[in-house]
Design a protein around this motif. Structure first.
Motif, PDB file in Angstrom:
ATOM      1  N   ILE A 128       0.094  14.701  23.775  1.00  0.00           N
ATOM      2  CA  ILE A 128       0.104  13.761  22.656  1.00  0.00           C
ATOM      3  C   ILE A 128      -0.574  14.454  21.480  1.00  0.00           C
ATOM      4  CG2 ILE A 128      -0.602  11.487  21.822  1.00  0.00           C
ATOM      5  CD1 ILE A 128       1.268  11.382  24.255  1.00  0.00           C
ATOM      6  N   GLU A 129       0.125  14.537  20.352  1.00  0.00           N
ATOM      7  CA  GLU A 129      -0.430  15.191  19.178  1.00  0.00           C
ATOM      8  C   GLU A 129      -1.488  14.296  18.544  1.00  0.00           C
ATOM      9  OE1 GLU A 129       0.914  16.868  14.798  1.00  0.00           O
ATOM     10  OE2 GLU A 129       2.421  16.063  16.160  1.00  0.00           O
ATOM     11  N   VAL A 130      -2.610  14.879  18.209  1.00  0.00           N
ATOM     12  CA  VAL A 130      -3.687  14.164  17.535  1.00  0.00           C
ATOM     13  C   VAL A 130      -3.684  14.625  16.086  1.00  0.00           C
ATOM     14  CG1 VAL A 130      -6.174  13.774  17.421  1.00  0.00           C
ATOM     15  CG2 VAL A 130      -5.049  14.054  19.637  1.00  0.00           C
ATOM     16  N   VAL A 131      -3.531  13.649  15.149  1.00  0.00           N
ATOM     17  CA  VAL A 131      -3.516  13.992  13.732  1.00  0.00           C
ATOM     18  C   VAL A 131      -4.875  13.671  13.121  1.00  0.00           C
ATOM     19  CG1 VAL A 131      -1.041  13.690  13.482  1.00  0.00           C
ATOM     20  CG2 VAL A 131      -2.541  11.750  13.125  1.00  0.00           C
ATOM     21  N   GLN A 132      -5.214  14.391  12.073  1.00  0.00           N
ATOM     22  CA  GLN A 132      -6.498  14.178  11.414  1.00  0.00           C
ATOM     23  C   GLN A 132      -6.320  13.148  10.312  1.00  0.00           C
ATOM     24  OE1 GLN A 132      -8.263  17.720   9.940  1.00  0.00           O
ATOM     25  NE2 GLN A 132     -10.057  16.687   9.134  1.00  0.00           N
ATOM     26  N   ALA A 137      -0.398   3.972  11.866  1.00  0.00           N
ATOM     27  CA  ALA A 137      -0.401   3.284  13.158  1.00  0.00           C
ATOM     28  C   ALA A 137      -1.805   2.824  13.542  1.00  0.00           C
ATOM     29  CB  ALA A 137       0.157   4.202  14.239  1.00  0.00           C
ATOM     30  N   ALA A 138      -2.835   3.445  12.982  1.00  0.00           N
ATOM     31  CA  ALA A 138      -4.200   3.111  13.366  1.00  0.00           C
ATOM     32  C   ALA A 138      -4.811   2.029  12.481  1.00  0.00           C
ATOM     33  CB  ALA A 138      -5.070   4.359  13.305  1.00  0.00           C
ATOM     34  N   ARG A 139      -4.162   1.641  11.390  1.00  0.00           N
ATOM     35  CA  ARG A 139      -4.716   0.620  10.488  1.00  0.00           C
ATOM     36  C   ARG A 139      -4.617  -0.752  11.122  1.00  0.00           C
ATOM     37  NH1 ARG A 139      -2.356   2.572   4.672  1.00  0.00           N
ATOM     38  NH2 ARG A 139      -3.444   4.554   4.701  1.00  0.00           N
ATOM     39  N   PRO A 140      -5.654  -1.600  10.894  1.00  0.00           N
ATOM     40  CA  PRO A 140      -5.615  -2.939  11.458  1.00  0.00           C
ATOM     41  C   PRO A 140      -4.512  -3.772  10.787  1.00  0.00           C
ATOM     42  CG  PRO A 140      -7.576  -2.628  10.114  1.00  0.00           C
ATOM     43  CD  PRO A 140      -6.879  -1.323  10.175  1.00  0.00           C
ATOM     44  N   LEU A 141      -3.919  -4.642  11.564  1.00  0.00           N
ATOM     45  CA  LEU A 141      -2.874  -5.517  11.024  1.00  0.00           C
ATOM     46  C   LEU A 141      -3.520  -6.689  10.305  1.00  0.00           C
ATOM     47  CD1 LEU A 141      -0.418  -5.654  14.049  1.00  0.00           C
ATOM     48  CD2 LEU A 141      -0.172  -4.330  11.954  1.00  0.00           C
ATOM     49  N   VAL A 142      -2.916  -7.108   9.192  1.00  0.00           N
ATOM     50  CA  VAL A 142      -3.392  -8.256   8.440  1.00  0.00           C
ATOM     51  C   VAL A 142      -2.295  -9.273   8.479  1.00  0.00           C
ATOM     52  CG1 VAL A 142      -4.177  -9.082   6.190  1.00  0.00           C
ATOM     53  CG2 VAL A 142      -4.765  -6.778   6.957  1.00  0.00           C
ATOM     54  N   SER A 143      -2.643 -10.510   8.854  1.00  0.00           N
ATOM     55  CA  SER A 143      -1.660 -11.559   8.949  1.00  0.00           C
ATOM     56  C   SER A 143      -1.167 -11.914   7.556  1.00  0.00           C
ATOM     57  CB  SER A 143      -2.295 -12.792   9.622  1.00  0.00           C
ATOM     58  OG  SER A 143      -1.422 -13.866   9.533  1.00  0.00           O
ATOM     59  N   SER A 144       0.110 -12.176   7.416  1.00  0.00           N
ATOM     60  CA  SER A 144       0.694 -12.537   6.111  1.00  0.00           C
ATOM     61  C   SER A 144       0.319 -13.961   5.724  1.00  0.00           C
ATOM     62  CB  SER A 144       2.218 -12.367   6.153  1.00  0.00           C
ATOM     63  OG  SER A 144       2.767 -13.234   7.126  1.00  0.00           O
ATOM     64  N   THR A 145      -0.187 -14.731   6.672  1.00  0.00           N
ATOM     65  CA  THR A 145      -0.595 -16.104   6.365  1.00  0.00           C
ATOM     66  C   THR A 145      -2.088 -16.217   6.128  1.00  0.00           C
ATOM     67  OG1 THR A 145      -0.856 -16.602   8.707  1.00  0.00           O
ATOM     68  CG2 THR A 145       1.299 -17.062   7.733  1.00  0.00           C
ATOM     69  N   ALA A 146      -2.791 -15.126   6.077  1.00  0.00           N
ATOM     70  CA  ALA A 146      -4.246 -15.173   5.862  1.00  0.00           C
ATOM     71  C   ALA A 146      -4.552 -15.619   4.441  1.00  0.00           C
ATOM     72  CB  ALA A 146      -4.855 -13.789   6.110  1.00  0.00           C
TER      73      ALA A 146
END
Length: 149
Positions: A128-132, A137-146
């Motif tokens: 598995i390639e590790v990127v710096q 893909a690592a950002r937290p998801l924010v609900s569109s209804t927040a």
């Protein structure tokens, strides 16, 4: 439940039938089994076998090796010693889910049956390639209804 290939293969191997064996009928087929790269390799000692009598099959996850050595004619023979086995040899080995049964290959040379039993592509280890830095893909998801802050 995940199956571990060859984990308990000795417990699952059996000689054909319920014969008890004798000096003329063997009880076993000695094997070596090891893993190298992305395949298992099995070597079975079958000295003196007619290659045409060797049968290798896979059915429902069970590998079966069968071979036969014909006994010499007994007519007019006075045996002094008889140590070479004859008869039917059979060995069964349970295969795991990670084996690609469609690509098993077999060869017979100098009394040894060799099988190469490859793993399925998805069962092979992969890097598995590790990127710096921060990746999408690592950002937290924010609900569109927040509610806005």
């Amino acid at each position: 439940m995940r199956s571990d290939t060859f984990n308990e293969f000795d417990a699952l191997t059996r000689f054909l039938g319920s014969r008890t064996g004798s000096a003329r009928s063997p009880q076993f087929m000695p094997i070596d089994l090891y893993k190298i790269d992305n395949s298992y390799v099995l070597h079975a000692d079958l000295p003196g076998m007619d290659p045409g009598s060797i049968d290798v099959k896979v059915d429902r996850g069970v590998l079966t090796i069968t071979a036969q050595r014909t006994a010499p004619s007994e007519e007019g023979v006075q045996w002094l010693t008889s140590e070479r086995f004859s008869g039917i040899y059979r060995r069964q080995i349970s295969l795991g889910d990670d084996v690609d049964t469609e690509r098993i290959t077999a060869s017979y040379d100098n009394g040894v049956l060799s099988l190469t039993i490859p793993l399925h592509e998805q069962a092979k280890p992969r890097q598995i390639e590790v990127v710096q830095g921060r990746d999408e893909a690592a950002r937290p998801l924010v609900s569109s209804t927040a509610a806005p802050a």
